[in-house]
Design a protein around this motif. Structure first.
Motif, PDB file in Angstrom:
ATOM      1  N   SER A   1      17.078  -7.463   4.783  1.00 15.38           N
ATOM      2  CA  SER A   1      18.302  -7.572   5.575  1.00 15.38           C
ATOM      3  C   SER A   1      18.975  -6.211   5.667  1.00 15.38           C
ATOM      4  CB  SER A   1      19.270  -8.559   4.922  1.00 15.38           C
ATOM      5  OG  SER A   1      19.804  -8.010   3.732  1.00 15.38           O
ATOM      6  N   ALA A   2      19.887  -6.086   6.610  1.00 16.18           N
ATOM      7  CA  ALA A   2      20.665  -4.847   6.726  1.00 16.18           C
ATOM      8  C   ALA A   2      21.587  -4.677   5.529  1.00 16.18           C
ATOM      9  CB  ALA A   2      21.470  -4.868   8.025  1.00 16.18           C
ATOM     10  N   VAL A   3      21.994  -5.784   4.923  1.00 19.48           N
ATOM     11  CA  VAL A   3      22.835  -5.696   3.721  1.00 19.48           C
ATOM     12  C   VAL A   3      22.050  -5.034   2.594  1.00 19.48           C
ATOM     13  CG1 VAL A   3      24.048  -7.014   1.956  1.00 19.48           C
ATOM     14  CG2 VAL A   3      24.264  -7.665   4.365  1.00 19.48           C
ATOM     15  N   ASP A   4      20.818  -5.489   2.387  1.00 19.14           N
ATOM     16  CA  ASP A   4      19.987  -4.857   1.356  1.00 19.14           C
ATOM     17  C   ASP A   4      19.769  -3.385   1.671  1.00 19.14           C
ATOM     18  OD1 ASP A   4      19.701  -7.033  -0.283  1.00 19.14           O
ATOM     19  OD2 ASP A   4      17.772  -7.666   0.555  1.00 19.14           O
ATOM     20  N   LEU A   5      19.551  -3.078   2.946  1.00 19.64           N
ATOM     21  CA  LEU A   5      19.324  -1.683   3.325  1.00 19.64           C
ATOM     22  C   LEU A   5      20.535  -0.833   2.961  1.00 19.64           C
ATOM     23  CD1 LEU A   5      17.772  -0.354   6.616  1.00 19.64           C
ATOM     24  CD2 LEU A   5      19.853   0.653   5.720  1.00 19.64           C
ATOM     25  N   MET A   6      21.728  -1.317   3.276  1.00 16.99           N
ATOM     26  CA  MET A   6      22.922  -0.512   2.992  1.00 16.99           C
ATOM     27  C   MET A   6      23.161  -0.383   1.490  1.00 16.99           C
ATOM     28  SD  MET A   6      23.770   0.809   5.731  1.00 16.99           S
ATOM     29  CE  MET A   6      25.123   1.689   4.919  1.00 16.99           C
ATOM     30  N   LYS A   7      22.821  -1.432   0.743  1.00 13.89           N
ATOM     31  CA  LYS A   7      22.915  -1.297  -0.724  1.00 13.89           C
ATOM     32  C   LYS A   7      21.982  -0.184  -1.207  1.00 13.89           C
ATOM     33  CE  LYS A   7      24.077  -6.142  -1.757  1.00 13.89           C
ATOM     34  NZ  LYS A   7      23.529  -7.421  -2.315  1.00 13.89           N
ATOM     35  N   ALA A   8      20.784  -0.143  -0.636  1.00 14.54           N
ATOM     36  CA  ALA A   8      19.824   0.901  -1.031  1.00 14.54           C
ATOM     37  C   ALA A   8      20.313   2.277  -0.618  1.00 14.54           C
ATOM     38  CB  ALA A   8      18.452   0.614  -0.418  1.00 14.54           C
ATOM     39  N   VAL A   9      20.953   2.369   0.545  1.00 13.94           N
ATOM     40  CA  VAL A   9      21.508   3.655   0.986  1.00 13.94           C
ATOM     41  C   VAL A   9      22.546   4.135  -0.027  1.00 13.94           C
ATOM     42  CG1 VAL A   9      22.952   4.769   2.746  1.00 13.94           C
ATOM     43  CG2 VAL A   9      21.055   3.297   3.436  1.00 13.94           C
ATOM     44  N   ILE A  10      23.417   3.226  -0.449  1.00 15.04           N
ATOM     45  CA  ILE A  10      24.465   3.612  -1.410  1.00 15.04           C
ATOM     46  C   ILE A  10      23.852   3.977  -2.755  1.00 15.04           C
ATOM     47  CG2 ILE A  10      26.433   2.696  -2.716  1.00 15.04           C
ATOM     48  CD1 ILE A  10      27.149   1.115  -0.119  1.00 15.04           C
ATOM     49  N   ASP A  11      22.805   3.265  -3.164  1.00 12.01           N
ATOM     50  CA  ASP A  11      22.126   3.604  -4.424  1.00 12.01           C
ATOM     51  C   ASP A  11      21.434   4.959  -4.344  1.00 12.01           C
ATOM     52  OD1 ASP A  11      22.861   1.232  -5.628  1.00 12.01           O
ATOM     53  OD2 ASP A  11      20.929   0.239  -5.283  1.00 12.01           O
ATOM     54  N   THR A  12      20.713   5.165  -3.251  1.00 15.47           N
ATOM     55  CA  THR A  12      19.863   6.355  -3.134  1.00 15.47           C
ATOM     56  C   THR A  12      20.673   7.620  -2.885  1.00 15.47           C
ATOM     57  OG1 THR A  12      18.072   4.978  -2.282  1.00 15.47           O
ATOM     58  CG2 THR A  12      17.898   7.346  -1.875  1.00 15.47           C
TER      59      THR A  12
ATOM     60  N   LEU B   1       0.823  -1.215   0.000  1.00 13.73           N
ATOM     61  CA  LEU B   1       0.000   0.000   0.000  1.00 13.73           C
ATOM     62  C   LEU B   1       0.861   1.271   0.000  1.00 13.73           C
ATOM     63  CD1 LEU B   1      -2.833  -1.428   2.272  1.00 13.73           C
ATOM     64  CD2 LEU B   1      -2.921  -0.963  -0.179  1.00 13.73           C
ATOM     65  N   HIS B   2       0.657   2.177   0.948  1.00 11.69           N
ATOM     66  CA  HIS B   2       1.367   3.463   0.918  1.00 11.69           C
ATOM     67  C   HIS B   2       2.878   3.301   0.759  1.00 11.69           C
ATOM     68  CE1 HIS B   2       3.897   5.977   3.610  1.00 11.69           C
ATOM     69  NE2 HIS B   2       3.439   6.963   2.856  1.00 11.69           N
ATOM     70  N   ASN B   3       3.480   2.468   1.573  1.00 15.82           N
ATOM     71  CA  ASN B   3       4.946   2.316   1.501  1.00 15.82           C
ATOM     72  C   ASN B   3       5.389   1.797   0.138  1.00 15.82           C
ATOM     73  OD1 ASN B   3       5.303   3.191   4.097  1.00 15.82           O
ATOM     74  ND2 ASN B   3       5.749   1.172   4.979  1.00 15.82           N
ATOM     75  N   LEU B   4       4.629   0.882  -0.412  1.00 17.23           N
ATOM     76  CA  LEU B   4       5.010   0.297  -1.700  1.00 17.23           C
ATOM     77  C   LEU B   4       4.987   1.345  -2.815  1.00 17.23           C
ATOM     78  CD1 LEU B   4       5.781  -2.062  -3.472  1.00 17.23           C
ATOM     79  CD2 LEU B   4       3.386  -2.831  -3.446  1.00 17.23           C
ATOM     80  N   VAL B   5       4.086   2.296  -2.728  1.00 16.49           N
ATOM     81  CA  VAL B   5       4.056   3.350  -3.746  1.00 16.49           C
ATOM     82  C   VAL B   5       5.329   4.196  -3.669  1.00 16.49           C
ATOM     83  CG1 VAL B   5       2.786   5.356  -4.614  1.00 16.49           C
ATOM     84  CG2 VAL B   5       1.542   3.351  -3.769  1.00 16.49           C
ATOM     85  N   HIS B   6       5.756   4.507  -2.445  1.00  9.89           N
ATOM     86  CA  HIS B   6       7.033   5.223  -2.306  1.00  9.89           C
ATOM     87  C   HIS B   6       8.168   4.410  -2.930  1.00  9.89           C
ATOM     88  CE1 HIS B   6       6.359   8.814   0.292  1.00  9.89           C
ATOM     89  NE2 HIS B   6       5.276   8.145   0.673  1.00  9.89           N
ATOM     90  N   ILE B   7       8.194   3.118  -2.652  1.00 15.30           N
ATOM     91  CA  ILE B   7       9.262   2.258  -3.172  1.00 15.30           C
ATOM     92  C   ILE B   7       9.184   2.193  -4.690  1.00 15.30           C
ATOM     93  CG2 ILE B   7      10.115  -0.126  -3.236  1.00 15.30           C
ATOM     94  CD1 ILE B   7       8.981  -0.375  -0.318  1.00 15.30           C
ATOM     95  N   TRP B   8       7.985   2.032  -5.222  1.00 16.45           N
ATOM     96  CA  TRP B   8       7.805   1.873  -6.669  1.00 16.45           C
ATOM     97  C   TRP B   8       8.248   3.129  -7.411  1.00 16.45           C
ATOM     98  CZ3 TRP B   8       5.576   3.850 -10.978  1.00 16.45           C
ATOM     99  CH2 TRP B   8       5.398   2.984 -12.085  1.00 16.45           C
ATOM    100  N   VAL B   9       7.865   4.300  -6.912  1.00 14.81           N
ATOM    101  CA  VAL B   9       8.240   5.555  -7.587  1.00 14.81           C
ATOM    102  C   VAL B   9       9.736   5.807  -7.431  1.00 14.81           C
ATOM    103  CG1 VAL B   9       7.867   8.051  -7.705  1.00 14.81           C
ATOM    104  CG2 VAL B   9       5.937   6.524  -7.295  1.00 14.81           C
ATOM    105  N   GLY B  10      10.280   5.529  -6.239  1.00  9.12           N
ATOM    106  CA  GLY B  10      11.714   5.628  -6.012  1.00  9.12           C
ATOM    107  C   GLY B  10      12.257   7.045  -6.137  1.00  9.12           C
ATOM    108  N   GLY B  11      13.580   7.153  -6.223  1.00  5.52           N
ATOM    109  CA  GLY B  11      14.225   8.454  -6.356  1.00  5.52           C
ATOM    110  C   GLY B  11      13.919   9.350  -5.173  1.00  5.52           C
ATOM    111  N   ASP B  12      13.368  10.519  -5.461  1.00  6.29           N
ATOM    112  CA  ASP B  12      13.074  11.463  -4.380  1.00  6.29           C
ATOM    113  C   ASP B  12      11.910  11.015  -3.510  1.00  6.29           C
ATOM    114  OD1 ASP B  12      14.915  13.724  -4.357  1.00  6.29           O
ATOM    115  OD2 ASP B  12      14.252  14.070  -6.413  1.00  6.29           O
ATOM    116  N   MET B  13      11.208   9.969  -3.893  1.00  6.86           N
ATOM    117  CA  MET B  13      10.121   9.458  -3.047  1.00  6.86           C
ATOM    118  C   MET B  13      10.625   8.548  -1.930  1.00  6.86           C
ATOM    119  SD  MET B  13       6.798  10.222  -3.529  1.00  6.86           S
ATOM    120  CE  MET B  13       5.634   8.834  -3.599  1.00  6.86           C
TER     121      MET B  13
END
Lengths: 302, 167
Positions: free
Chosen positions: B106-117, A211-223
């Motif tokens: 996992s925390a590994v996935d989280l840190m990968k996302a931090v580096i990506d974002t 739901l809400h969280n997944l939309v943030h994840i799907w849009v990504g970037g600044d979301m």
């Protein structure tokens, strides 16, 4: 009175929302980064960007907590009124994006939904559609430590890519919106990400990344960061969340938990605790349970 | 849909009668100044909170026994500490306030996302991420942490240590 309509089917709402977003991005009333306590040189902060800072400041208070729906209702209604002022149209209603309708499409088709047309939110990964660098610069953004920083760049999205461990996700499905309408009660102890109840489900923690969280994840970037109101899609998402909540209350009653007498309830998240706004007087969660005199939705079918 | 009028605002900062719905909107500087100290404190408190090392405690009652599982993450990137608290839900999802809407496997996935974002803050890896650092204004970034990677050719190396204590 404002009627909030589907952005995919109501051209007037779509055009006015884009116009008003760009107008508020260019509206400066004297507020500066210094007056907001943001590090770096003192620069003017636009009305749009003040919402970015506001959301970032309350990240630990208004998320994963009972006031998630009520605080965001306050935020959206505030923006809606400022957009009405900018447009000179007291009947303007924020449009919503019924993302679960798009979630019924294939993953590929989700990327070409009309919401991503260039006269709407735009499809580019950088400076999409109407939100060019010149018209819609990103000025405030979270760094990796969650601190607000001054930047100067274009709006970014990674639509449909996801994040590590959640690759190429689909938007939420209608089955999820149907299920959340029957989820009771409103919220439960321990009043956080581990709670059962409507609030934690619509926010997208139970089940996780829905739901809400997944939309943030799907849009990504600044979301993704706490400065997600940088992206106008933020408001389309939350307007739909607000619509789902309204549908839940019509079905299940205008109830909220915890009350001010609930044992162990977190202060600031109880029914009659104040929700502070930089744009006007405080309100309480109790006061925003019924806003039927301020706005309605064209449909509560979610 | 019911259309009962919401009651008027009566919070501690109430200064005028709110519009319908109990919510009013005034973008003026004068209005902003009324609440500026409160919001500066909110930002300060949030930043302080984010810098703290976080510890999560999961609790469960099972067959008459009370279980508490405390988890603390100590994370480094390229040998430099990542001093932002990570938490874990009862279901085992890992989260942090920098990306508040995601529960990672996992925390590994989280840190990968931090580096990506926040790619620009981890310059020097081989992922091609990161925009030109000139995009940043002089903004008070903690460059000592953001630019943790010093050797330009080495891929970001994330080390995550997890301590679990049961009692």
């Amino acid at each position: 009175m404002a009627v909030r309509r589907n952005i995919l089917t109501d051209a007037a709402s779509r055009q006015k929302f884009v116009k008003a977003a760009i107008a508020l991005k260019a509206q400066f009333t004297g507020v500066t980064t210094t007056s907001l306590g943001i590090a770096g040189p003192s620069r003017p902060v636009s009305t749009w960007d003040r919402f970015v800072a506001w959301h970032s400041a309350v990240m630990g208070i208004a998320h994963s907590r009972p006031i998630f729906p009520t605080w965001h209702r306050l935020m959206l209604r505030t923006l809606e009124q400022l957009m009405q002022q900018a447009l000179g149209d007291t009947n303007f209603g924020l449009p919503y994006w019924d993302w679960a309708a798009d979630g019924q499409l294939s993953n590929a088709a989700q990327l070409t939904s009309k919401v991503w047309n260039d006269d709407c939110m735009g499809s580019a990964s950088s400076a999409p559609g109407p939100f060019t660098l010149a018209a819609f610069p990103i000025r405030l953004a979270s760094n990796n430590a969650g601190m607000l920083a001054q930047v100067n760049r274009a709006l970014q999205r990674t639509r449909g890519v996801g994040v590590p461990g959640i690759s190429n996700p689909s938007l939420p499905k209608k089955a999820s919106t149907a299920a959340v309408l029957t989820t009771l009660p409103y919220d439960t102890a321990p009043w956080n990400r581990n709670s059962s109840g409507f609030r934690n489900r619509v926010e997208g923690w139970n089940p996780p990344n829905d739901l809400h969280n997944l939309v943030h994840i799907w849009v990504g970037g600044d979301m993704l960061p706490a400065t997600s109101p940088n992206d106008p899609v933020f408001y389309l998402n939350h307007c739909n969340v607000d619509r789902i909540w309204e549908a839940w209350m019509v079905r299940n009653g205008r109830t909220y938990l915890p009350t001010n007498t609930t044992a162990g309830a977190p202060v600031g998240n109880r029914l009659n605790d104040s929700l502070a706004s930089p744009f006007g007087p405080s309100v309480t969660s109790a006061q925003v349970l019924n806003v039927g005199s301020a706005y309605t939705y064209d449909t509560l079918t979610v | 849909m019911a259309r009962k009028t919401a009651s008027s605002g009566k919070g501690p900062q109430a200064a005028s009668a709110p519009s319908a719905g109990g919510i009013s909107a005034d973008a003026s500087l004068a209005q902003a100044q009324k609440t500026a100290p409160y919001f500066k404190k909110l930002l300060t408190d949030m930043h302080a909170h984010l810098q703290e090392g976080a510890s999560s405690a999961r609790e469960a009652d099972y067959r008459g026994h009370h279980v508490v599982i405390e988890t603390t993450y100590k994370v480094t990137v390229d040998g430099k500490p990542f001093n932002v608290g990570l938490g874990v839900t009862d279901g085992g999802r890992v989260f942090y306030h920098g990306m508040p809407n995601v529960g990672f496997d996992s925390a590994v996935d989280l840190m990968k996302a931090v580096i990506d974002t926040f790619a620009d803050e981890f310059a020097g890896g081989d992922g091609g991420g990161g925009h030109d650092h000139h995009d940043h204004e002089d903004s008070g970034h903690d460059h000592s942490r953001m630019m943790a990677k010093t050797r330009k050719t080495k891929k970001a190396n994330t080390a995550i240590k997890t301590k679990r204590r049961r009692r």
